[in-house]
Write an enzyme that holds these catalytic residues in place. Structure first.
Site, PDB file in Angstrom:
ATOM      1  CD  GLU A   1      -2.820  -1.158   2.415  1.00  0.00           C
ATOM      2  OE1 GLU A   1      -3.984  -1.570   2.310  1.00  0.00           O
ATOM      3  OE2 GLU A   1      -2.296  -0.865   3.499  1.00  0.00           O
TER       4      GLU A   1
ATOM      5  CB  CYS B   1       3.215   7.682   2.856  1.00  0.00           C
ATOM      6  SG  CYS B   1       3.946   6.687   4.130  1.00  0.00           S
TER       7      CYS B   1
ATOM      8  CB  CYS C   1       8.575  -4.482   8.576  1.00  0.00           C
ATOM      9  SG  CYS C   1       9.991  -3.661   9.331  1.00  0.00           S
TER      10      CYS C   1
ATOM     11  CB  CYS D   1       7.944  -1.350  15.889  1.00  0.00           C
ATOM     12  SG  CYS D   1       9.526  -0.906  15.173  1.00  0.00           S
TER      13      CYS D   1
ATOM     14  CB  CYS E   1       4.237  -1.101  13.704  1.00  0.00           C
ATOM     15  SG  CYS E   1       4.223  -1.260  11.926  1.00  0.00           S
TER      16      CYS E   1
ATOM     17  CB  CYS F   1       1.312   6.608  11.840  1.00  0.00           C
ATOM     18  SG  CYS F   1       1.946   8.008  10.948  1.00  0.00           S
TER      19      CYS F   1
HETATM   20  S1  SF4 Z   1       7.282   0.810  12.601  1.00  0.00           S
HETATM   21 FE1  SF4 Z   1       6.573  -1.037  11.497  1.00  0.00          FE
HETATM   22  S2  SF4 Z   1       7.307  -0.817   9.407  1.00  0.00           S
HETATM   23 FE2  SF4 Z   1       8.480   0.648  10.667  1.00  0.00          FE
HETATM   24  S3  SF4 Z   1      10.353  -0.482  11.280  1.00  0.00           S
HETATM   25 FE3  SF4 Z   1       8.841  -0.823  12.907  1.00  0.00          FE
HETATM   26  S4  SF4 Z   1       7.787  -2.743  12.352  1.00  0.00           S
HETATM   27 FE4  SF4 Z   1       8.871  -2.005  10.516  1.00  0.00          FE
END
Ligand code: SF4
Length: 347
Positions: A95, A108, A115, A119, A122, A337
């Site tokens: 996306e 963006c 990923c 985190c 997220c 976000c």
């Molecule tokens: S915020 Fe999400 S996309 Fe960004 S580095 Fe951390 S896990 Fe990866």
């Protein structure tokens, strides 16, 4: 002899393209015409290139993919943020999010499918890494969205804050930036491109020497223990190393590094933690974006009260820091976000 697979032409910088056209028996200057047709005229079919010979057009038609992405869906939020869902050639999906803030139109971009950094706040963190995007898949996000906007509206700014950690896919990201900034291509100024990292320290200096884009750092905590809990990457590259890398980053004069700080209710939003942040950043040319968390389904975190948000900001103001409260856009379509589902947003 086996069949030669068509190339994805958006992987090629102008220099690569010059070599490629010579290799297939065309004159070098043809590469410039091809570049202008793809990025200046936004053609969708080689047949539209009346400045190229019929024979060359046929070679392009059979030897190349003009686009790397197929647009599957566009959704528009109440605040006019637009979320684009794209399919890649192997069926995976990513996306991109367009954030209109006239006269700015900020896109963006995603740099990976998923990923690996995990985190805690997220959604992509829960997905793991499927694969890196190619330069063509990054560049085509810009082409496809610009095509959707039409001639009347131009994308003005690019931010690598979508799905993935851009510095974990540095070679393709830098290649894409070279293509996006080529004066014969999409001609973006480096000043209008920002790359956000969770803090892959060794790649930060490589980025700095490869291309002069703006740097943003997802910080979210000013103490190692809490940051390691929220962002496992901090266990490998703790704050001292991260801040040193920020100081050494070749930030142009009068520019600053942006530090993103998602405010999580009761976790990192205490005035004491704001004072830690002031201490941590005192030696860096910085500005701070405070982003009140957008709770999503299944998330264990909440949004702080307005009072707590303003109290946190006040501590930074009193220390003469540049700080803004940045509300995430497009929350009602899952574009804010940390909310993207096919992907995520690197806040
Ligand atoms: S915020 Fe999400 S996309 Fe960004 S580095 Fe951390 S896990 Fe990866």
């Amino acid at each position: 002899m086996g069949r030669v697979e068509p190339i994805f032409i958006q992987n090629y910088t102008l220099t690569d393209l010059e070599l490629w056209v010579e290799a297939i028996g065309e004159r070098r200057f043809r590469a410039r015409q091809v570049f202008r047709n793809i990025y200046g005229r936004h053609i969708n079919d080689w047949g539209e290139c009346s400045d190229l010979s019929k024979m060359f057009r046929l070679q392009l038609e059979h030897g190349t993919h003009l686009h790397a992405l197929t647009l599957q869906e566009v959704r528009e939020a109440a605040d006019a943020t637009r979320k684009y869902l794209f399919e890649l050639s192997d069926g995976l999906r990513i996306e991109s999010v367009l954030i209109p803030d006239p006269p700015r139109q900020t896109l963006c971009l995603s740099s990976q499918v998923g990923c690996a950094l995990g985190c805690r706040f997220c959604l992509t963190g829960t997905m793991g890494l499927k694969r890196n995007l190619t330069a063509a898949e990054i560049v085509d996000q810009v082409c496809r969205v610009q095509e959707d906007l039409g001639a009347g509206r131009r994308i003005t700014n690019l931010v690598f804050m979508g799905m993935g950690e851009p510095l974990a896919n540095l070679d393709a990201v830098v290649r894409a930036i070279h293509i996006l900034t080529d004066p014969l291509g999409l001609a973006f100024s480096h000043r209008r491109i920002t790359l956000s990292t969770a803090g892959l320290v060794p790649q930060m200096s490589r980025l700095g020497s490869a291309t002069p884009v703006n740097l943003a750092v997802s910080l979210h905590a000013a103490e190692d223990a809490l940051r390691s809990e929220l962002m496992p990457v901090n266990r490998t590259y703790p704050l001292e190393q991260l801040i040193r890398a920020c100081r050494e980053y070749p930030t142009p004069p009068r520019k600053r590094i942006t530090f993103e700080y998602i405010l999580l209710d009761g976790i990192n939003d205490h005035p004491r933690q704001a004072r830690e942040l002031v201490k941590l950043l005192h030696s860096v040319r910085s500005k701070v974006n405070l982003i009140p968390f957008n709770p999503h389904e299944g998330s264990v975190f909440g949004r702080p009260s307005e009072r707590a948000i303003l109290a946190f900001q006040e501590v930074l103001h009193k220390a003469q820091m540049t700080v803004i409260i940045r509300e995430s856009r497009g929350a009602d379509i899952g574009a804010a976000c940390g909310q993207l589902v096919a992907g995520s947003a690197c806040a």
